[in-house]
Design a protein around this motif. Structure first.
Motif, short mmCIF file in Angstrom:
data_model
loop_
_atom_site.label_atom_id
_atom_site.label_comp_id
_atom_site.label_asym_id
_atom_site.label_seq_id
_atom_site.Cartn_x
_atom_site.Cartn_y
_atom_site.Cartn_z
N LYS A 70 0.82 -1.27 -0.07
CA LYS A 70 -0.29 0.11 0.06
C LYS A 70 0.96 1.16 -0.21
N LEU A 71 0.43 2.18 -0.75
CA LEU A 71 0.87 3.50 -0.71
C LEU A 71 -0.03 4.65 -0.39
N ILE A 72 0.10 5.14 1.06
CA ILE A 72 -1.04 5.98 1.70
C ILE A 72 -0.73 7.50 1.61
N MET A 73 -1.61 8.18 1.03
CA MET A 73 -1.49 9.73 1.01
C MET A 73 -2.74 10.29 1.65
N VAL A 74 -2.50 11.59 2.17
CA VAL A 74 -3.66 12.09 2.68
C VAL A 74 -3.92 13.48 1.89
N MET A 75 -5.19 13.50 1.29
CA MET A 75 -5.42 14.55 0.35
C MET A 75 -6.14 15.67 1.17
N GLN A 76 -6.65 15.50 2.31
CA GLN A 76 -7.25 16.51 3.08
C GLN A 76 -7.04 16.24 4.60
N GLY A 77 -6.92 17.06 5.72
CA GLY A 77 -6.71 16.69 6.96
C GLY A 77 -5.52 15.94 7.27
N GLU A 78 -5.46 15.35 8.56
CA GLU A 78 -4.09 14.65 9.00
C GLU A 78 -4.49 13.48 9.69
N ILE A 79 -3.81 12.47 9.55
CA ILE A 79 -3.78 11.23 10.12
C ILE A 79 -2.48 10.57 10.87
N LEU A 80 -2.67 9.80 11.80
CA LEU A 80 -1.64 9.22 12.22
C LEU A 80 -1.61 7.58 11.64
N ASP A 81 -0.79 7.43 10.70
CA ASP A 81 -0.76 6.06 9.89
C ASP A 81 0.03 5.00 10.61
N VAL A 82 -0.55 3.67 10.86
CA VAL A 82 0.19 2.78 11.45
C VAL A 82 0.28 1.64 10.64
N ALA A 83 1.38 0.93 10.87
CA ALA A 83 1.58 -0.32 10.17
C ALA A 83 2.35 -1.25 11.30
N VAL A 84 1.87 -2.47 11.22
CA VAL A 84 2.37 -3.70 12.15
C VAL A 84 3.12 -4.69 11.40
N ASP A 85 4.15 -5.04 11.76
CA ASP A 85 4.94 -6.19 11.04
C ASP A 85 4.49 -7.52 11.48
N LEU A 86 3.77 -8.24 10.66
CA LEU A 86 3.19 -9.54 10.87
C LEU A 86 4.05 -10.67 10.14
N ARG A 87 5.23 -10.22 9.71
CA ARG A 87 6.25 -11.15 9.15
C ARG A 87 6.96 -12.03 10.16
N LYS A 88 6.39 -13.34 10.28
CA LYS A 88 7.06 -13.95 11.48
C LYS A 88 8.62 -14.27 11.40
N HIS A 107 3.52 13.80 2.92
CA HIS A 107 4.42 12.57 3.05
C HIS A 107 3.27 11.57 2.54
N GLN A 108 4.18 10.50 2.41
CA GLN A 108 3.17 9.10 2.04
C GLN A 108 4.02 8.01 2.78
N LEU A 109 3.25 7.09 3.13
CA LEU A 109 3.97 6.02 3.75
C LEU A 109 3.79 4.67 2.70
N PHE A 110 4.79 4.21 2.36
CA PHE A 110 4.85 2.83 1.70
C PHE A 110 4.73 1.59 2.64
N ILE A 111 3.69 0.80 2.67
CA ILE A 111 3.67 -0.28 3.42
C ILE A 111 3.66 -1.58 2.66
N PRO A 112 4.54 -2.52 2.92
CA PRO A 112 4.64 -3.65 1.91
C PRO A 112 3.80 -4.81 2.53
N LYS A 113 3.54 -5.79 1.74
CA LYS A 113 2.75 -6.91 2.16
C LYS A 113 3.46 -7.26 3.42
N GLY A 114 2.56 -8.40 4.20
CA GLY A 114 2.96 -8.79 5.44
C GLY A 114 2.78 -7.80 6.58
N PHE A 115 1.81 -6.57 6.43
CA PHE A 115 2.08 -5.70 7.64
C PHE A 115 0.28 -5.42 7.57
#
Length: 182
Positions: A70-88, A107-115
């Motif tokens: 996933k590539l996350i971007m905010v168009m309006q407003g503000e978020i706290l973006d969270v990713a949790v590592d689930l790669r055992k 800013h944008q957050l790139f979150i790979p598979k496994g999160f």
């Protein structure tokens, strides 16, 4: 565009070049060739938009069938973006990473598979745009309890608004082994 490493391997903070003048701003939010130059062979196939009110927490969600970068971007407003590592097999398994992403910093957050991914809404309203590398599959969708004490995530909201589904997700310790990533 600047690609900045984070404390969890493979999660990247992207900082696009922003061009401002009296008309407003212009930025390039994605360029496939820049991803390829950095060894990220991602083909995005689905774009999503989420509109949410202050205090909303969406997530933590992931898919075991059709897992998504996933590539996350905010168009309006503000978020706290969270990713949790689930790669055992990862040295950062079970760790969460958070970043504030807003219409101001772009800013944008790139979150790979496994999160697992989620976010909380810090502004009155927000519009979140994200690109996904695979299609949504409701049968493969899974979740992680947003307030798991092992994750210790400070969502930065006083009165969280949570969906019924997200209120009843398992904690990390209760996720079946087959629902984790290799």
């Amino acid at each position: 565009m600047e690609f900045e490493k984070t404390e969890i391997e493979d999660v990247l903070l992207l900082k696009p070049d922003i061009f401002k003048d009296k008309r407003g701003i212009f930025l390039e939010s994605y360029r496939k060739s820049l991803f390829r130059e950095r060894g990220l062979k991602v083909d995005f196939v689905q774009d999503n938009i989420s509109s949410s009110k202050k205090g909303a927490i969406r997530g933590l969600h992931y898919q075991i069938d059709n897992p998504q970068d996933k590539l996350i971007m905010v168009m309006q407003g503000e978020i706290l973006d969270v990713a949790v590592d689930l790669r055992k097999s990862s040295s950062t398994f079970g760790r969460a990473i958070t970043r504030i992403i807003s219409e101001n910093n772009r800013h944008q957050l790139f979150i790979p598979k496994g999160f697992a991914h989620g976010f909380s809404v810090l502004s009155d309203e927000t519009l979140v745009y994200y690109k996904c590398s695979d299609y949504y599959n409701p049968y493969g969708e899974r979740g992680l309890f947003w307030n798991d004490s092992l994750l210790n995530i400070d969502w930065k909201v006083n009165e969280p608004v949570i969906s019924e589904k997200d209120k009843h997700q398992p904690e990390l310790a209760d996720i079946p082994e087959e629902d984790l990533f290799d």
